[in-house]
Write an enzyme that holds these catalytic residues in place. Structure first.
Site, short mmCIF file in Angstrom:
data_model
loop_
_atom_site.label_atom_id
_atom_site.label_comp_id
_atom_site.label_asym_id
_atom_site.label_seq_id
_atom_site.Cartn_x
_atom_site.Cartn_y
_atom_site.Cartn_z
N CYS A 100 0.82 -1.21 0.00
CA CYS A 100 0.00 0.00 0.00
C CYS A 100 0.86 1.27 0.00
CB CYS A 100 -0.88 0.02 1.23
SG CYS A 100 -1.88 -1.45 1.42
N ARG A 103 5.29 -0.22 -5.88
CA ARG A 103 5.22 -0.99 -4.64
C ARG A 103 4.26 -2.16 -4.74
NH1 ARG A 103 6.52 2.62 0.07
NH2 ARG A 103 5.07 1.42 1.31
N TRP A 117 -3.00 -2.77 -1.46
CA TRP A 117 -2.66 -4.16 -1.76
C TRP A 117 -3.45 -4.98 -0.76
CZ3 TRP A 117 -0.26 -8.34 0.72
CH2 TRP A 117 0.23 -9.34 -0.13
N ASN A 161 -1.98 2.40 5.79
CA ASN A 161 -1.08 1.29 5.46
C ASN A 161 -0.84 0.50 6.73
OD1 ASN A 161 -0.81 2.39 2.96
ND2 ASN A 161 1.35 2.96 3.16
N GLY A 162 -0.75 -0.81 6.61
CA GLY A 162 -0.50 -1.64 7.79
C GLY A 162 -1.67 -2.58 8.03
N GLU A 188 17.33 -18.58 -6.96
CA GLU A 188 16.96 -17.26 -7.46
C GLU A 188 16.41 -17.35 -8.89
OE1 GLU A 188 16.31 -14.58 -6.26
OE2 GLU A 188 16.57 -13.04 -7.76
N LYS A 229 12.67 -16.10 -9.89
CA LYS A 229 12.42 -15.10 -10.93
C LYS A 229 11.38 -15.62 -11.91
CE LYS A 229 13.61 -12.24 -9.48
NZ LYS A 229 14.35 -11.99 -8.30
N GLU A 247 7.76 -15.87 -10.24
CA GLU A 247 7.04 -14.65 -9.87
C GLU A 247 6.57 -13.83 -11.06
OE1 GLU A 247 9.28 -11.98 -7.38
OE2 GLU A 247 11.11 -12.35 -8.48
N HIS A 249 17.04 -37.22 -4.58
CA HIS A 249 16.25 -37.52 -3.38
C HIS A 249 14.79 -37.10 -3.52
CE1 HIS A 249 19.98 -38.66 -1.49
NE2 HIS A 249 20.50 -37.54 -1.94
N LYS A 275 6.18 -4.74 -4.21
CA LYS A 275 7.62 -4.46 -4.18
C LYS A 275 8.11 -4.37 -2.74
CE LYS A 275 11.55 -3.48 -6.04
NZ LYS A 275 12.26 -4.69 -6.50
#
Ligand code: F6R
Length: 618
Positions: free
Chosen positions: A2, A27, A74, A100-101, A491, A495, A498, A514, A613
């Site tokens: 947010c 964000r 968000w 926000n929060g 990583e 990438k 997402e 395994h 973000k």
């Protein structure tokens, strides 16, 4: 996540609010709205989806007024619908709030207020703030000597009842010359102008409007008018504030010739590596030099364990750091997910040093882990990109990445900068201990060569694009690497998932036997990261095992590796670098692979679904 903007002054507020919200888009959000106070009272306009939808609505029904607040949401509590978008009002449109929060006890407050006859219209936790402030305002009398004291009293009374985190801004229909903001655990900055003042959840919306900003601290309440800012602490009373200069690079300088920020940021990496190293490598002493650790070399020499904590991509950088520091400096390193560390109780002796690694400096879990370690008396340091962010401010010291704003939600340049900072730390700790002058100098030379080698690596773009075209239809990928490149495998997989929504798993190559090998079939490509080094032959054996089971193989290998070329379906070559620095190079083709596959699948590369973000909730 947010974002908040606010304006009070002599100009129309909507243009600033909308521009500010656009600057906060990076964000991550799924709905947006503004509230404006003008001659027609307090008006709210909201939309689910992109800010452009809000802009289109406002063309038909503009909101006029010189005071306003705006928000990108968000979704946490309640779906991403227009009714759940902020600003929220108190039921009577006397006040509007952006928040926000997370308000953890919102349900019980809501039930209590409903019992008193108030009607709620949204499914959000944030609406309780608007309703509660409105409710409290009904029982406080205006004071004769301070026109805003009762407003602060009402806000404070509401905040005293909530449990959770907030950065919030409130406007009042009957007090059109004031805006009240408060912070606990979610950042807010006030921009100081001339005859106008601004508010935002980070500095980026304020760039170009003012270069004087005030960072609010937790428990502070700000009363903002067009020509005045008063800050008080909820318990301690009046606070003397100081304006700081706008951080350099707070502004996103836009796309320069690239289709997406992610691709631009991948190509910025040679420069961001240079920036991370600038002034930090001393050939005279064959070591790295950091200005802001706030510990003496003697204290640093006494450190006997490091804990590196982070989330997501930054956690992968921490893993690279673990390999580097243990190899080059011989100090035991533990890498902890911040979200786990904050609730664990690991037995650590006082000489343990904590590094919180974060691009944004606002990740809620990382901030909480840092606070917990601080509370236990450990010295805490941040490796952080955003100057003035919460983690940068709360840590006892730290190292900035100087990577410039990272706008693409998928982190790229911040990751390689984090890795290079950790490599410099490994050199620094090594030189405090057993590492010779000559060995230190050799590492400096290798580090200095990295930007040019990464530049050369990026020449594989066309080749990677072809590989992407061949495999973009696949729905599962495996990524395998060992030792320094095990984190690279993680990583690369992150990438891909997402931004292209393809299921991908990263594994240490030998672990494949395994379990994951059961996934291998002709529709599941395996990406092997296998530059030359100690474990090359072992990884090659794993590659053969995949080939033997009919799985397509894509290899990232060092230039001239004909064995890899013979066995693999696709080879992507990278330049030779020292084994311990390979993760910084070999991740680049994987970033490009994820990028091209996402574009081919028509995904929104810079704003992938459901992602933010800056993850400012637990
Ligand atoms: C993935 C990504 C995230 C972040 C994570 C931590 O591309 O960007 O996994 O790495 O949310 O964020 P910071 O580094 O800002 O603490």
């Amino acid at each position: 996540m947010c974002g908040i903007v606010g304006y009070i002054g002599h100009r129309e507020s909507s243009p600033f609010l909308l521009e500010g919200l656009r600057r906060l888009e990076y964000r991550g959000y799924d709905s947006a709205g503004i509230a404006v106070l003008g001659q027609n009272g307090l008006k709210i306009c909201k939309t689910a989806g992109r800010i452009q939808g809000l802009v289109d609505k406002l063309i038909d029904t503009p909101l006029a007024g010189t005071v306003g607040i705006g928000h990108t949401r968000w979704a946490t509590h309640g779906q991403a619908t227009e009714v759940n978008a902020h600003p929220h009002h108190d039921g009577g449109s006397r006040i509007a709030v952006v928040h926000n929060g997370v308000i953890e006890n919102y349900q019980s407050i809501k039930t209590t207020l409903e019992g008193k006859g108030r009607r709620f219209y949204s499914a959000t936790d944030s609406e309780v703030l608007a309703q509660l402030i409105g409710y409290e305002l009904e029982s406080v009398e205006p004071s004769a000597d301070d026109p805003y004291r009762h407003l602060v009293t009402a806000v404070k009374a509401a905040l005293d009842q909530v449990r959770g985190t907030y950065g919030l801004a409130v406007v009042f229909r009957d007090y059109p010359d004031v805006l009240i903001a408060a912070r606990l655990g979610s950042p807010l900055v006030v921009g100081i102008g001339t005859g106008e003042n601004f508010l935002a959840s980070d500095a980026s919306p304020l760039v170009g409007h003012t270069d004087r900003i005030v960072y609010l601290a937790d428990h502070q309440i700000a009363v903002v008018t067009a020509d005045r800012l008063d800050v008080s602490h909820r318990e301690a009373g009046q606070v003397h504030w100081n304006a700081e200069a706008m951080p350099i690079n707070a502004a996103d300088s836009g796309l320069s010739g690239f289709d997406h920020y992610m691709l631009q940021e991948i190509y910025e990496q040679p420069t961001s590596l240079e920036n991370a190293m600038r002034g930090r490598l001393s050939e005279e002493h064959a070591t790295a030099v950091f200005g802001g650790l706030n510990l003496t070399p003697r204290q640093m020499r006494g450190v006997n364990r490091l804990v590196l904590t982070a989330c997501g991509t930054s956690w992968h950088a921490a893993l690279v750091g673990e390999y580097l520091i243990e190899e080059l400096a011989g100090i035991p390193v533990e890498v902890e997910y911040a979200s786990e560390l904050r609730y664990r109780n690991p037995p650590l002796d006082p000489e343990t040093l904590l590094f919180a690694i974060t691009q944004s400096g606002e990740t809620a879990d990382t901030l909480a882990a840092l606070r917990e370690m601080k509370r236990k008396g450990h010295h805490t340091l941040a490796i952080c990109n955003v100057v003035g962010s919460s983690i940068a401010q709360e840590a006892d010291g730290g190292i900035y990445l100087h990577a410039g704003p990272e706008v693409g939600v998928a982190s790229t340049k911040a990751y390689t900068s984090q890795c290079v900072v950790l490599a410099m730390l490994a050199l620094y700790f090594g030189r405090l201990r057993h590492m010779s002058f000559d060995a230190g100098l050799r590492i400096i030379e290798s580090l200095q060569a990295l930007p040019a080698q990464l530049e050369k690596t990026l020449e594989v773009n066309d080749r990677v694009k072809k590989v992407a075209e061949r495999y973009a239809h696949c729905n599962n990928f495996l990524y395998m690497g060992r030792q320094f490149n095990f984190p690279t495998a993680l990583e690369g997989a992150l990438k891909l998932k997402e931004i292209s929504y393809i299921h991908a798993e990263g594994y240490p190559a030998a672990e494949m036997k395994h379990g994951p090998i059961a996934l291998v079939d002709e529709h599941t490509p395996s990406v092997f990261i296998m530059p030359h080094g100690k474990v090359y032959d072992k990884v090659m054996a794993n590659l053969e095992e995949v080939k033997a089971r009919g799985g397509p193989v894509i290899v990232v290998a060092c230039e001239g590796d004909t064995d890899a070329a013979r066995l693999a379906d696709e080879v992507i070559y990278t330049p030779h670098v020292e084994e311990f620095l390979q993760p910084i190079i070999s991740v680049a083709p994987l970033q490009l692979l994820a990028y091209h596959i996402a574009v081919l699948r028509g995904c929104d590369v810079d704003k992938p679904r459901n992602l933010a973000k800056s993850v400012t909730v637990e």
